[in-house]
Write an enzyme that holds these catalytic residues in place. Structure first.
Site, PDB file in Angstrom:
ATOM      1  N   HIS A 159       0.805  -1.221   0.000  1.00  0.00           N
ATOM      2  CA  HIS A 159       0.000   0.000   0.000  1.00  0.00           C
ATOM      3  C   HIS A 159       0.841   1.276   0.000  1.00  0.00           C
ATOM      4  O   HIS A 159       0.395   2.310   0.500  1.00  0.00           O
ATOM      5  CB  HIS A 159      -0.966   0.013   1.189  1.00  0.00           C
ATOM      6  CG  HIS A 159      -1.974  -1.091   1.158  1.00  0.00           C
ATOM      7  ND1 HIS A 159      -1.719  -2.337   1.695  1.00  0.00           N
ATOM      8  CD2 HIS A 159      -3.233  -1.146   0.659  1.00  0.00           C
ATOM      9  CE1 HIS A 159      -2.777  -3.107   1.532  1.00  0.00           C
ATOM     10  NE2 HIS A 159      -3.700  -2.416   0.895  1.00  0.00           N
ATOM     11  N   SER A 187      -4.920  -7.378   0.249  1.00  0.00           N
ATOM     12  CA  SER A 187      -5.361  -6.401   1.238  1.00  0.00           C
ATOM     13  C   SER A 187      -6.501  -7.006   2.062  1.00  0.00           C
ATOM     14  O   SER A 187      -6.309  -8.014   2.730  1.00  0.00           O
ATOM     15  CB  SER A 187      -5.768  -5.104   0.532  1.00  0.00           C
ATOM     16  OG  SER A 187      -5.954  -4.063   1.436  1.00  0.00           O
ATOM     17  N   GLU A 245       1.689 -10.029   5.957  1.00  0.00           N
ATOM     18  CA  GLU A 245       2.376  -8.998   5.182  1.00  0.00           C
ATOM     19  C   GLU A 245       3.607  -9.576   4.499  1.00  0.00           C
ATOM     20  O   GLU A 245       4.435 -10.241   5.112  1.00  0.00           O
ATOM     21  CB  GLU A 245       2.774  -7.836   6.097  1.00  0.00           C
ATOM     22  CG  GLU A 245       3.506  -6.711   5.406  1.00  0.00           C
ATOM     23  CD  GLU A 245       2.629  -5.898   4.467  1.00  0.00           C
ATOM     24  OE1 GLU A 245       3.180  -5.133   3.658  1.00  0.00           O
ATOM     25  OE2 GLU A 245       1.382  -6.008   4.543  1.00  0.00           O
TER      26      GLU A 245
END
Length: 854
Positions: A539, A756, A814
């Site tokens: 992001h 996400s 992540e």
């Protein structure tokens, strides 16, 4: 994201794509890109060792060889002519000769005028972000530059640095000087009409808001550290007033006595109160910490404090799903600051105006306005008992574009509300709150608060400020340098982990030295994105606004695929996409009433011109065309209204094809739902399909290609509601209980393009044991953003600010993703043959579970 990227190799050669067989032949823990076959080796770029370099393997996927050893910048954008390879590294282009095993830096001289680096003037309103006025002057910020002028005539003067600077958060002092934030150094900056510049050289982090007192001697400052500071201009005294643990203190206002001020205070993740404070340091909370209160504004006579509150909870039934929602919850309120009568309940005797603030019992003197709730976002108290209310319309995601609001005025004397102006972008009041400055899309207008504006009038009579006095000149080279550094600084200040960006200063030096080599705004974007990539975090985006390129010509859509028929010299319709004709843009124009073309029909001419080239070239920049079509051996002429965008139609076709396939393969036992994102469209698509599928025995939930968002919890909430029984009635089939509860068997499909909130959904689907998850490992990006910062040219940049941490695995999603319970891939030949092994496996597993349950 460090995927386990794969290369496929054709191991059975045939000229027809659907007859080819592909096998996975290379797997590396990194990004593998730009594959090129030269003789008996496959060359590619990969960063599996940290920095992207050029590698190769043989046709069996073995003998991995590294051909370059760059250690600072990535190798990118490789290409080959079948003998040699060219690629980019930083601002250079290299040529690699595999036969000679020789790497050469190319000396390329492009004799151009570098037009995109030349200075230019831009339209002031296109880049105006803030405007403010007092009784004499008007000041605004356009393209990050500050301009000051008198209301109706005289020159416009640019204050502060002229180029290479970005000012924001403008405030006017009584004498016409301005206070702004200089984003180059994040310092509070005073810009004088005489050209002088003074700074408050104190590290306050990223300043989010500033508010100057009416006398110009005190300034409230809030920052990204969630603090509120008070700065006294004359004494240079700086004091911390308050600090939240949850969010930025974003709204402040001063009492006309210059001693009291009010501000919003985030109390939790979802609640916010309003506090009242004195310059002596006394602070009290005047509204409940259990609601959401905002937009504090003092009456210019010092009698009342106005604010908005989202506390009027009056639920309405949802018209689609079994649920309730709160459509309009925001109502205006006022606090009577002294122990006198409310303006809505005046006494028989005349009461004197008392500007004194009386603390005792103040929380009991909160009074609602006698108006209905609405989607209000701002309230401002003005002179002569006027109160301005600004609201936005409630609209869905299918109505893109800028949302313009409605500005109303409430009169405390007559207790009535009326429309003041519509289609408003924003507004502000002068320091004495006697005039109102309104920003429209095409103008800025200034009115007396007692005057009903005539928006049809021109010039001063219509309140129109002459903006032709302002000339906004941009030096791209200096602006690019400023924008690059601001993007770097925003990352430094907002990145979620305080110590997470090691050696961030060296990252600045590494990429900043390349700025002089760029020649276009596009290259600046590329450079910023490469710099952001050093965070190794999801992001991290740069979303450009001003590429200064020609607008692409639109191509009208027929909602079909074609094949060229050499024999008849026409384009044969090979497929017509069938969507939902009741939805806008989800019907092929070829199936419109009166047109009714079919697969196999051949398009011979468009608007009377014989089709000799790609048919799309005849549809450029057209809304409607006349087609000559060969159908059943005869020529038919039809008029077709083209689609502006085919993506909704093609998406619906794909979803409905999958749904019908699931129904057929399961003999009606299984339902199918696809969720394209975890935002507004995804929410709508889930319920569009779920309402017709939940009554079946099982359900397949497809989150492949899910673009992420924020509503996975709302979807999971529905899937977690398990069916516990039925409601039996005399006539008709029984109803599930709870209503709209999920069937007993659910299988989910995910893939490497689900990211996400799509990552989060995939993980929680497994964690909640809702069913089996199949497909490919997900994208691996769960550190979220709040895109609130824009650069000088209106481009947006994001910084990873919100790290999703799970109890059992912490932050492990992540840069890795979520593994499915069962891995199922789709090979190139599957795509070519229209096969979907992932969907087939999901159907098989769901049916097996149903059989086991029975």
């Amino acid at each position: 994201m460090f995927y386990n990227f794969l290369l496929y190799l054709v191991i059975h050669v045939n000229y027809a794509l659907d007859a080819l067989t592909f096998n996975k032949f290379l797997s590396l823990d990194g990004i593998v890109s730009w594959p090129m076959i030269i003789k008996d080796r496959v060359y590619f770029l990969s960063d599996h060792e940290g920095i992207s370099n050029l590698y190769s393997v043989n046709l069996e996927g073995k003998d991995l060889t590294k051909h370059t050893n760059f250690t600072e910048y990535y190798c990118r954008n490789a290409s080959s002519d079948g003998r040699r390879i060219v690629f980019q590294n930083s601002g250079d282009i290299y040529l690699y000769d595999p036969e000679k095993q020789e790497l050469k830096l190319l000396d390329i001289d492009l004799p151009t005028d570098r037009k995109k680096k030349q200075g230019k003037f831009v339209e002031v309103l296109d880049y105006t972000t803030e405007a403010i006025a007092n009784d004499k002057y008007l000041s605004l910020i356009s393209r990050g530059k500050v301009f000051l002028m008198r209301h109706w005539d005289g020159p416009a003067v640019q204050l502060g640095e002229k180029q290479g600077v970005r000012y924001k958060q403008i405030q006017l002092l009584p004498n016409g000087d301005t206070v702004v934030l200089d984003t180059n150094d994040d310092k509070l900056t005073f810009l004088s009409k005489d050209g002088s510049i003074k700074k408050l050289n104190v590290d306050l982090g990223r300043i989010e808001r500033i508010k100057v007192s009416p006398d110009g001697k005190k300034i409230l400052i809030s920052n990204n550290r969630l603090e509120l500071w008070l700065y006294e201009v004359d004494t240079t005294n700086l004091r911390l007033i308050d600090k939240s643990e949850y969010d930025v203190i974003s709204q402040m206002d001063w009492h006309p006595d210059n001693e009291w001020f009010a501000y919003t205070f985030p109390e939790s993740y979802s609640t916010q109160s309003i506090k009242l404070a004195h310059i002596s340091g006394k602070v009290i909370r005047i509204t409940s910490p259990y609601g959401y209160d905002f937009s504090p504004s003092f009456d210019p006579d010092g009698r009342y404090l106005y604010f908005l509150s989202a506390r009027h909870l009056d639920p309405t039934n949802d018209k689609v799903i079994f649920n309730m929602s709160f459509q309009r919850v925001i109502k205006p309120y006022l606090v009577v600051l002294s122990n006198t009568y409310s303006p809505f309940n005046q006494s028989l005797e005349e009461t004197t105006s008392d500007k004194k603030v009386e603390i005792e019992g103040i929380e009991d003197r909160v009074i609602p306005f006698p108006v209905d709730e609405d989607y209000y976002i701002r309230i401002e108290g003005a002179k002569n008992n006027k109160v301005f209310l600004f609201s936005l319309p409630i609209k869905g995601y299918r109505y893109p574009g800028e949302t313009l609001g409605k500005l109303e005025v409430f009169d405390l004397d007559s207790k009535t509300k009326e429309l003041y102006a519509d289609n408003v972008k924003s507004f502000s009041l002068t320091i004495d709150k006697g005039k109102i400055l309104i920003l429209f899309k095409d103008s800025i207008r200034l009115f007396d608060v007692n005057t009903k504006p005539d928006l049809n009038a021109t010039g001063k009579k219509g309140g129109i400020v002459d903006l032709s006095r302002i000339k906004v000149y941009v030096d791209p080279e200096r602006e690019w340098k400023q924008m690059f550094r601001e993007a770097w600084k925003l990352m430094q200040q907002n990145y979620w982990k305080p110590d997470g960006l090691k050696d961030w200063e060296s990252v600045l030096l590494k990429y900043e030295k390349l700025i002089d080599r760029i020649s276009t705004r596009y290259e600046l974007s590329d450079l910023i994105q490469e710099m952001q990539g050093e965070t190794k975090t999801s992001h991290s985006y740069e979303m450009p606004y001003d590429y200064d390129t020609a607008e692409p010509l639109p191509i009208g859509g027929l909602g079909a695929d074609y094949e060229y028929d050499k024999e008849n010299k026409c384009y044969k319709i090979a497929r017509i996409y069938v969507g939902d004709p009741t939805n806008e843009n989800e019907r092929s124009p070829l199936r419109d009433p009166g047109v009714q073309l079919n697969i196999g029909d051949c398009i011979k001419a468009v608007d009377g011109e014989e089709v000799k080239y790609n048919i799309l070239s005849y549809l450029v920049n057209k809304d409607q065309v006349v087609l000559d079509v060969i159908t059943k051996g005869k020529t038919k002429r039809v008029t077709v209204k083209l689609l502006k965008d085919e993506k909704f139609l093609i998406y619906r076709y794909w979803v409905e094809k999958n749904r019908q396939y699931v129904h057929e393969k399961s003999k009606g036992k299984l339902g199918y739902v696809h969720i394209p994102d975890m935002m507004y469209q995804g929410f709508a698509e889930f319920y569009r399909l779920f309402l017709s599928e939940f009554h079946r025995e099982g359900l397949i939930v497809d989150v492949r290609f899910n673009r992420g968002g924020f509503i996975s919890g709302l979807i999971l909430e529905k899937l977690l509601l398990k069916r516990m029984g039925y409601v039996v009635r005399r006539n008709g089939k029984e109803l599930p209980h709870p209503f709209f509860s999920s069937p007993g068997v659910i299988v989910a499909i995910t893939n490497q393009y689900a990211g996400s909130d799509g990552d989060i959904f995939s993980y929680l689907f497994k964690k909640y044991k809702l069913g089996i998850l199949i497909g490919r490992r997900t994208w691996g990006g769960v550190i979220g953003i709040n895109v609130r910062d824009r650069l000088a040219d209106n481009s947006a940049v994001s910084q990873p600010e919100f790290a999703v941490h799970f109890h059992d695995i912490g932050l492990k999603i992540e840069n890795y993703g979520v593994d499915p319970d069962i891995e199922v891939d789709i090979k190139p030949e599957d795509y070519a043959n229209g096969r979907d092994p992932q969907l087939d496996t999901a159907i098989e597993l769901a049916l097996k579970q149903l059989e086991e349950k029975s």
